[in-house]
Design a protein around this motif. Structure first.
Motif, PDB file in Angstrom:
ATOM      1  N   LEU A   1       2.140  47.581  23.823  1.00 26.08           N
ATOM      2  CA  LEU A   1       0.813  48.185  23.762  1.00 26.08           C
ATOM      3  C   LEU A   1       0.607  49.031  25.018  1.00 26.08           C
ATOM      4  CD1 LEU A   1      -1.997  48.533  22.502  1.00 26.08           C
ATOM      5  CD2 LEU A   1      -2.692  46.431  23.679  1.00 26.08           C
TER       6      LEU A   1
ATOM      7  N   THR B   1       5.399  50.638  19.127  1.00 24.77           N
ATOM      8  CA  THR B   1       4.353  50.906  20.107  1.00 24.77           C
ATOM      9  C   THR B   1       3.001  51.129  19.431  1.00 24.77           C
ATOM     10  OG1 THR B   1       4.830  53.270  20.025  1.00 24.77           O
ATOM     11  CG2 THR B   1       5.933  51.999  21.741  1.00 24.77           C
ATOM     12  N   ARG B   2       1.976  50.945  20.233  1.00 28.23           N
ATOM     13  CA  ARG B   2       0.620  51.271  19.806  1.00 28.23           C
ATOM     14  C   ARG B   2      -0.138  51.715  21.046  1.00 28.23           C
ATOM     15  NH1 ARG B   2      -3.239  47.674  15.844  1.00 28.23           N
ATOM     16  NH2 ARG B   2      -5.213  48.702  16.329  1.00 28.23           N
TER      17      ARG B   2
ATOM     18  N   ALA C   1      -8.092  48.170  22.927  1.00 26.66           N
ATOM     19  CA  ALA C   1      -7.068  47.263  23.462  1.00 26.66           C
ATOM     20  C   ALA C   1      -7.264  45.855  22.919  1.00 26.66           C
ATOM     21  CB  ALA C   1      -7.103  47.264  24.983  1.00 26.66           C
TER      22      ALA C   1
ATOM     23  N   ALA D   1      -6.181  45.789  19.315  1.00 24.85           N
ATOM     24  CA  ALA D   1      -4.723  45.905  19.205  1.00 24.85           C
ATOM     25  C   ALA D   1      -4.035  44.596  19.588  1.00 24.85           C
ATOM     26  CB  ALA D   1      -4.220  47.045  20.083  1.00 24.85           C
TER      27      ALA D   1
ATOM     28  N   LEU E   1      -1.541  43.226  16.983  1.00 23.58           N
ATOM     29  CA  LEU E   1      -0.134  43.474  17.341  1.00 23.58           C
ATOM     30  C   LEU E   1       0.519  42.292  18.066  1.00 23.58           C
ATOM     31  CD1 LEU E   1       2.050  45.801  17.418  1.00 23.58           C
ATOM     32  CD2 LEU E   1       1.172  46.345  19.697  1.00 23.58           C
TER      33      LEU E   1
ATOM     34  N   PRO F   1       1.302  41.978  21.343  1.00 26.90           N
ATOM     35  CA  PRO F   1       2.450  42.624  21.998  1.00 26.90           C
ATOM     36  C   PRO F   1       3.174  41.715  22.983  1.00 26.90           C
ATOM     37  CG  PRO F   1       0.396  43.390  22.954  1.00 26.90           C
ATOM     38  CD  PRO F   1       0.023  42.538  21.774  1.00 26.90           C
TER      39      PRO F   1
ATOM     40  N   LEU G   1       2.525  44.956  27.845  1.00 25.07           N
ATOM     41  CA  LEU G   1       1.433  45.907  28.019  1.00 25.07           C
ATOM     42  C   LEU G   1       1.811  46.871  29.123  1.00 25.07           C
ATOM     43  CD1 LEU G   1      -0.153  43.703  26.459  1.00 25.07           C
ATOM     44  CD2 LEU G   1      -2.071  44.131  27.992  1.00 25.07           C
TER      45      LEU G   1
END
Length: 200
Positions: free
Chosen positions: A5, A29-30, A38, A41, A45, A47, A50
């Motif tokens: 992310l 990715t995002r 954020a 996400a 996601l 992640p 970050l």
């Protein structure tokens, strides 16, 4: 595949970072351009990594956002920022970042900074997961046992502290491992407790 992310309010910089990551690493990715994006996400996601700007032109800094997110998720963070003053770096270091890259960032800097973290992520199973909330998962006795395990107490010492038999403590430990989907050997429960001691 590593989930990344990118939290960066300048979309041109965010797109550059994204392009470099996708061309250099096996990752998805995002981009999030605000604190609100954020948070969304993170939920969708989860992640592993970050890449976070510190100055987000928002009501919250990147450091404060990372501090908040660490209460719910397990991830590595690299700050990418133009801040070079000592107090900001000290604030950032309190969140235990994997790296701190100064802007303007170039391809070589980004690759070097991310490569080291990618190796670390591949060796850490818990990264990229939502954190367990002990209050929701464990009963009062189980939480007490986990706290005593954190304090390096043996099964016998835990039994004495809680006025229970060692056999009962072993049963509780078995149930805790089952809830956490941990193998019971190799000190797996102790390792989990040490990693997530801040939650207990």
């Amino acid at each position: 595949m590593v989930r990344v992310l990118i939290i960066e309010d300048e979309i041109i910089i965010a797109r550059f970072i994204e392009q470099q990551l996708l061309s250099s690493f096996p990752c998805t990715t995002r981009i999030a351009v605000s604190v609100k994006e954020a948070r969304e996400a993170m939920h969708e996601l989860t992640p592993h990594l970050l890449l976070c700007d510190i100055n987000l032109q928002d009501n919250q800094s990147g450091i404060a956002l990372v501090t908040e997110l660490r209460q719910q998720y397990s991830f590595e963070v690299i700050y990418i920022t133009s801040y070079q003053n000592r107090s900001i770096i000290e604030q950032a270091s309190a969140t235990n970042p994997a790296n701190y890259i100064l802007k303007p960032v170039d391809e070589a800097q980004l690759f070097a900074g991310v490569q080291l973290v990618m190796n670390k992520i591949s060796q850490t199973a818990a990264v990229g997961e939502k954190l367990v909330n002990p209050a929701a998962l464990f009963n009062t006795t189980e939480r007490s046992i986990l706290q005593l395990i954190r304090d390096q107490k043996t099964t016998k010492e835990i039994a004495q502290a809680l006025f229970l038999s060692p056999y009962t403590i072993k049963n509780h430990r078995h149930n805790i491992c089952r809830k956490l989907q941990l193998e019971e050997g190799n000190n797996a429960l102790l390792k989990w407790v040490m990693q997530y001691s801040h939650l207990l």
